[in-house]
Scaffold this active site. Structure first.
Site, PDB file in Angstrom:
ATOM      1  N   GLN A  17     150.284 -21.277  20.232  1.00 16.50           N
ATOM      2  CA  GLN A  17     150.733 -22.670  20.276  1.00 16.50           C
ATOM      3  C   GLN A  17     152.133 -22.945  19.741  1.00 16.50           C
ATOM      4  OE1 GLN A  17     149.511 -27.136  18.722  1.00 16.50           O
ATOM      5  NE2 GLN A  17     147.989 -25.573  18.510  1.00 16.50           N
ATOM      6  N   SER A  18     152.445 -22.392  18.561  1.00 14.78           N
ATOM      7  CA  SER A  18     153.683 -22.831  17.896  1.00 14.78           C
ATOM      8  C   SER A  18     154.925 -22.528  18.741  1.00 14.78           C
ATOM      9  CB  SER A  18     153.811 -22.156  16.521  1.00 14.78           C
ATOM     10  OG  SER A  18     153.929 -20.753  16.691  1.00 14.78           O
ATOM     11  N   ARG A  38     152.209 -10.041  28.522  1.00 16.07           N
ATOM     12  CA  ARG A  38     151.678  -8.691  28.624  1.00 16.07           C
ATOM     13  C   ARG A  38     151.069  -8.497  30.011  1.00 16.07           C
ATOM     14  NH1 ARG A  38     148.989  -6.157  23.667  1.00 16.07           N
ATOM     15  NH2 ARG A  38     149.133  -8.274  22.889  1.00 16.07           N
ATOM     16  N   ASP A  73     155.293  -4.733  30.435  1.00 15.27           N
ATOM     17  CA  ASP A  73     154.727  -3.974  29.318  1.00 15.27           C
ATOM     18  C   ASP A  73     155.911  -3.510  28.479  1.00 15.27           C
ATOM     19  OD1 ASP A  73     153.665  -2.281  27.500  1.00 15.27           O
ATOM     20  OD2 ASP A  73     152.539  -1.041  28.914  1.00 15.27           O
ATOM     21  N   PHE A  97     155.607 -13.583  17.259  1.00 14.03           N
ATOM     22  CA  PHE A  97     154.674 -12.496  17.002  1.00 14.03           C
ATOM     23  C   PHE A  97     154.407 -12.386  15.507  1.00 14.03           C
ATOM     24  CE2 PHE A  97     156.667 -10.708  20.955  1.00 14.03           C
ATOM     25  CZ  PHE A  97     155.547 -10.904  21.753  1.00 14.03           C
ATOM     26  N   ARG A 104     158.805  -3.310  15.713  1.00 15.18           N
ATOM     27  CA  ARG A 104     157.963  -2.176  16.131  1.00 15.18           C
ATOM     28  C   ARG A 104     158.139  -1.885  17.613  1.00 15.18           C
ATOM     29  NH1 ARG A 104     154.452  -4.484  12.404  1.00 15.18           N
ATOM     30  NH2 ARG A 104     153.290  -5.707  13.934  1.00 15.18           N
ATOM     31  N   LYS A 136     149.761 -12.866   8.813  1.00 14.05           N
ATOM     32  CA  LYS A 136     149.576 -13.631  10.044  1.00 14.05           C
ATOM     33  C   LYS A 136     149.109 -15.036   9.655  1.00 14.05           C
ATOM     34  CE  LYS A 136     148.199  -9.911  13.133  1.00 14.05           C
ATOM     35  NZ  LYS A 136     147.144  -9.355  13.976  1.00 14.05           N
ATOM     36  N   VAL A 137     149.524 -16.007  10.415  1.00 15.34           N
ATOM     37  CA  VAL A 137     149.158 -17.384  10.060  1.00 15.34           C
ATOM     38  C   VAL A 137     148.794 -18.181  11.306  1.00 15.34           C
ATOM     39  CG1 VAL A 137     150.109 -19.568   9.190  1.00 15.34           C
ATOM     40  CG2 VAL A 137     150.484 -17.470   7.906  1.00 15.34           C
ATOM     41  N   GLY A 248     155.507 -47.774   0.154  1.00 13.06           N
ATOM     42  CA  GLY A 248     155.359 -48.858  -0.815  1.00 13.06           C
ATOM     43  C   GLY A 248     154.611 -50.067  -0.274  1.00 13.06           C
ATOM     44  N   GLN A 249     154.135 -49.998   0.962  1.00 13.29           N
ATOM     45  CA  GLN A 249     153.394 -51.117   1.549  1.00 13.29           C
ATOM     46  C   GLN A 249     151.942 -50.703   1.666  1.00 13.29           C
ATOM     47  OE1 GLN A 249     154.936 -53.867   1.896  1.00 13.29           O
ATOM     48  NE2 GLN A 249     157.076 -53.356   2.194  1.00 13.29           N
TER      49      GLN A 249
HETATM   50  N1  CAO Z   1     153.795  -5.784  26.200  1.00 15.02           N
HETATM   51  C1  CAO Z   1     153.281  -4.932  25.283  1.00 15.02           C
HETATM   52  N2  CAO Z   1     152.903  -5.311  24.049  1.00 15.02           N
HETATM   53  C2  CAO Z   1     153.050  -6.602  23.739  1.00 15.02           C
HETATM   54  C3  CAO Z   1     153.583  -7.538  24.630  1.00 15.02           C
HETATM   55  C4  CAO Z   1     153.962  -7.082  25.914  1.00 15.02           C
HETATM   56  N3  CAO Z   1     154.472  -7.919  26.825  1.00 15.02           N
HETATM   57  N4  CAO Z   1     153.586  -8.736  24.027  1.00 15.02           N
HETATM   58  C5  CAO Z   1     153.099  -8.558  22.799  1.00 15.02           C
HETATM   59  N5  CAO Z   1     152.760  -7.273  22.599  1.00 15.02           N
HETATM   60  C6  CAO Z   1     152.196  -6.667  21.403  1.00 15.02           C
HETATM   61  C7  CAO Z   1     153.043  -6.822  20.176  1.00 15.02           C
HETATM   62  O1  CAO Z   1     154.105  -5.916  20.189  1.00 15.02           O
HETATM   63  C8  CAO Z   1     152.033  -6.557  19.083  1.00 15.02           C
HETATM   64  O2  CAO Z   1     151.887  -5.160  18.936  1.00 15.02           O
HETATM   65  P1  CAO Z   1     151.856  -4.397  17.498  1.00 15.02           P
HETATM   66  O3  CAO Z   1     150.798  -5.077  16.693  1.00 15.02           O
HETATM   67  O4  CAO Z   1     151.525  -2.988  17.883  1.00 15.02           O
HETATM   68  O5  CAO Z   1     153.193  -4.551  16.893  1.00 15.02           O
HETATM   69  C9  CAO Z   1     150.718  -7.044  19.690  1.00 15.02           C
HETATM   70  O6  CAO Z   1     151.007  -7.323  21.065  1.00 15.02           O
HETATM   71  C10 CAO Z   1     150.068  -8.264  19.094  1.00 15.02           C
HETATM   72  O7  CAO Z   1     150.992  -9.222  18.640  1.00 15.02           O
HETATM   73  P2  CAO Z   1     150.606 -10.160  17.398  1.00 15.02           P
HETATM   74  O8  CAO Z   1     150.345  -9.301  16.206  1.00 15.02           O
HETATM   75  O9  CAO Z   1     151.654 -11.181  17.266  1.00 15.02           O
HETATM   76  O10 CAO Z   1     149.253 -10.860  17.908  1.00 15.02           O
HETATM   77  P3  CAO Z   1     147.915 -11.185  17.120  1.00 15.02           P
HETATM   78  O11 CAO Z   1     147.019 -11.751  18.162  1.00 15.02           O
HETATM   79  O12 CAO Z   1     147.373 -10.033  16.351  1.00 15.02           O
HETATM   80  O13 CAO Z   1     148.330 -12.312  16.074  1.00 15.02           O
HETATM   81  C11 CAO Z   1     149.207 -14.442  15.384  1.00 15.02           C
HETATM   82  C12 CAO Z   1     148.474 -13.632  16.468  1.00 15.02           C
HETATM   83  C13 CAO Z   1     149.467 -15.819  15.943  1.00 15.02           C
HETATM   84  C14 CAO Z   1     148.304 -14.543  14.131  1.00 15.02           C
HETATM   85  C15 CAO Z   1     150.533 -13.740  15.006  1.00 15.02           C
HETATM   86  O14 CAO Z   1     151.259 -13.523  16.187  1.00 15.02           O
HETATM   87  C16 CAO Z   1     151.382 -14.516  14.023  1.00 15.02           C
HETATM   88  O15 CAO Z   1     151.109 -14.567  12.825  1.00 15.02           O
HETATM   89  N6  CAO Z   1     152.471 -15.110  14.515  1.00 15.02           N
HETATM   90  C17 CAO Z   1     153.451 -15.812  13.692  1.00 15.02           C
HETATM   91  C18 CAO Z   1     152.925 -17.142  13.239  1.00 15.02           C
HETATM   92  C19 CAO Z   1     152.505 -18.011  14.396  1.00 15.02           C
HETATM   93  O16 CAO Z   1     153.227 -18.285  15.311  1.00 15.02           O
HETATM   94  N7  CAO Z   1     151.288 -18.530  14.260  1.00 15.02           N
HETATM   95  C20 CAO Z   1     150.840 -19.613  15.120  1.00 15.02           C
HETATM   96  C21 CAO Z   1     149.959 -19.171  16.156  1.00 15.02           C
HETATM   97  S1  CAO Z   1     149.324 -20.581  16.977  1.00 15.02           S
HETATM   98  O17 CAO Z   1     148.083 -21.095  16.013  1.00 15.02           O
END
Ligand code: CAO
Length: 415
Positions: A17-18, A38, A73, A97, A104, A136-137, A248-249
């Protein structure tokens, strides 16, 4: 008519979403937003909370309008080369991400700068630098660590998260402002830069008034507009203020006619000082206009519960819309508690393009929220979100790849 961001190309490496809210806004302002997903899977939200089997979810469609989708990919060596070509062609890379994922993948800030020194790299992360930077958040985590949850809800209940997506969409907004600011600075410096919007920071920015109150509390030990005053107790930290008004209201949510069966038959009522006499007249307590216990804002503060109870006796005799009409005739600030159903049906919101009906080839018609920011020289037309990889061939051709090269990359699984 042209668009404000005509000619700006965004490599949209966002998901959930963000990030997508940010790039959707930029697309509405006219940027060419190329969403990299992906291969085979795409943004995880395409299939989350699905309501139509086989169709992209509303979660995805409502956050990804006006974009193009390419599937690459980016861990495949040939896929990496395609991403490099995109980096060279684009002005901004936006990503959200997990921390370190872009590095990475091999796309560090240094590497991106080598490929395109004008590139702006914009990121949403959960936290800024510090002890939690690797975490992660998600939305509600951000609300909890940004000060929203501890200050939302009622004093006798647990912390509460709000329905407004201040962590995700709120941070997306912050990031969008950072990006257009960096684009503006680039027109003078010629250089790209990193833009970071941490969700904790974004939520805290929206909770600014609560940090104000923390300092007031430390200085005075009491905050007279909070419902804890005068009979409750204040602790060391800003308490939850229920439905009290932040400024203040003084204000509160009051029952209206039908509240017994309609969960949204309520109105927000503000006892704005300049219209106090009118309030007294409307609710039939004319004597309060001059009575020393009620006539001034300071005198009213310890009596707010009693005052709102009296106003509520009046609002309960009216529907929320009747109350709104009468109160507005007297310039008394108030607002009916609108349900999502009422908002979806609101004709004026549709007229302004804030609520838009969109046609989608797989799911059919659906409603969405259009661009809330209206520019007179850059009107927004909301177009549907892309299907997964719908524009891969088109974008590859724009990057200079031949038909044969595209087919070969597809066979290799790079796109
Ligand atoms: N081709 C190949 N790999 C891809 C790709 C593509 N086109 N797009 C993404 N990937 C890979 C990434 O490289 C990552 O791989 P590694 O873990 O090996 O480095 C993997 O996909 C997963 O990415 P991620 O860790 O961001 O995804 P997640 O589902 O585990 O986590 C989230 C999701 C939202 C918790 C995390 O992305 C995050 O903390 N983001 C920052 C904060 C944020 O935006 N949060 C709001 C989310 S909305 O509520």
């Amino acid at each position: 008519m042209g668009k404000a961001l005509d000619g700006v190309r965004i490599l949209d490496f966002t998901h959930v979403q963000s990030g997508p809210t940010c790039t959707q806004l930029l697309a509405w302002f006219g940027a060419d937003v190329i969403k990299v997903e992906r291969a085979g899977a795409g943004d995880i939200t395409r299939e989350q909370l699905r309501d139509v089997p086989g169709a992209d979810s509303l979660y995805f469609t409502m956050l990804n309008h006006n974009k193009r989708s390419v599937t690459i990919d980016t861990k495949n060596p040939e896929g990496k080369l395609v991403l490099e070509a995109l980096i060279q062609k684009c002005d901004v890379l936006v990503e959200n991400f997990a921390p370190g994922a872009l590095d990475r993948m091999g796309f560090t800030w240094e590497r991106i700068q080598e490929l395109n020194p004008r590139m702006i790299v914009a990121s949403v992360k959960g936290f800024g630098p510090g002890p939690y930077e690797d975490c992660k958040v998600y939305e509600n985590v951000a609300q909890c660590v940004g000060g929203a949850a501890s200050t939302t809800g009622f004093d006798d209940g647990p912390p509460v998260v709000t329905g407004a997506q201040i962590g995700d969409s709120g941070t997306g907004l912050h990031l969008a402002l950072g990006i257009v600011t960096a684009l503006y600075q680039r027109t003078m410096t010629g250089r790209g830069q990193k833009v970071l919007a941490a969700m904790q920071d974004g939520v805290l920015n929206l909770c600014r008034v609560k940090l104000r109150d923390q300092q007031r509390l430390e200085r005075t030990g009491v905050m007279k507009e909070y419902p804890q005053y005068p009979n409750g107790t204040f602790g060391e930290a800003v308490p939850r203020a229920g439905n009290a008004s932040g400024g203040g209201q003084p204000g509160w949510i009051l029952k209206c006619k039908g509240w017994e069966h309609d969960p949204n038959a309520y109105i927000y009522f503000i006892t704005q000082a300049p219209v106090w006499v009118k309030i007294c007249n409307v609710i039939g307590r004319e004597e309060w206009a001059t009575h020393p216990d009620y006539a001034t804002p300071d005198a009213r503060l310890p009596r707010l519960k009693e005052i709102f109870a009296e106003v509520e006796r009046w609002t309960m005799t009216k529907t929320k819309f009747e109350a709104m009409e009468i109160l507005n005739e007297h310039d008394i600030p108030c607002g009916p508690i609108l349900s999502m159903k009422e908002i979806a049906d609101d004709e004026s919101l549709r007229k302004t393009g804030t609520i838009v009906e969109v046609e989608h080839p797989v799911r059919g018609k659906y409603l969405t929220v259009g661009n809330p920011i209206k520019l007179s020289d850059s009107p927004t037309e909301v177009t549907r979100s892309p299907l997964l990889g719908e524009h891969t061939d088109e974008v590859m051709a724009e990057l200079g790849y031949s038909r044969e090269q595209i087919d070969a990359l597809r066979t290799a699984g790079a796109i």
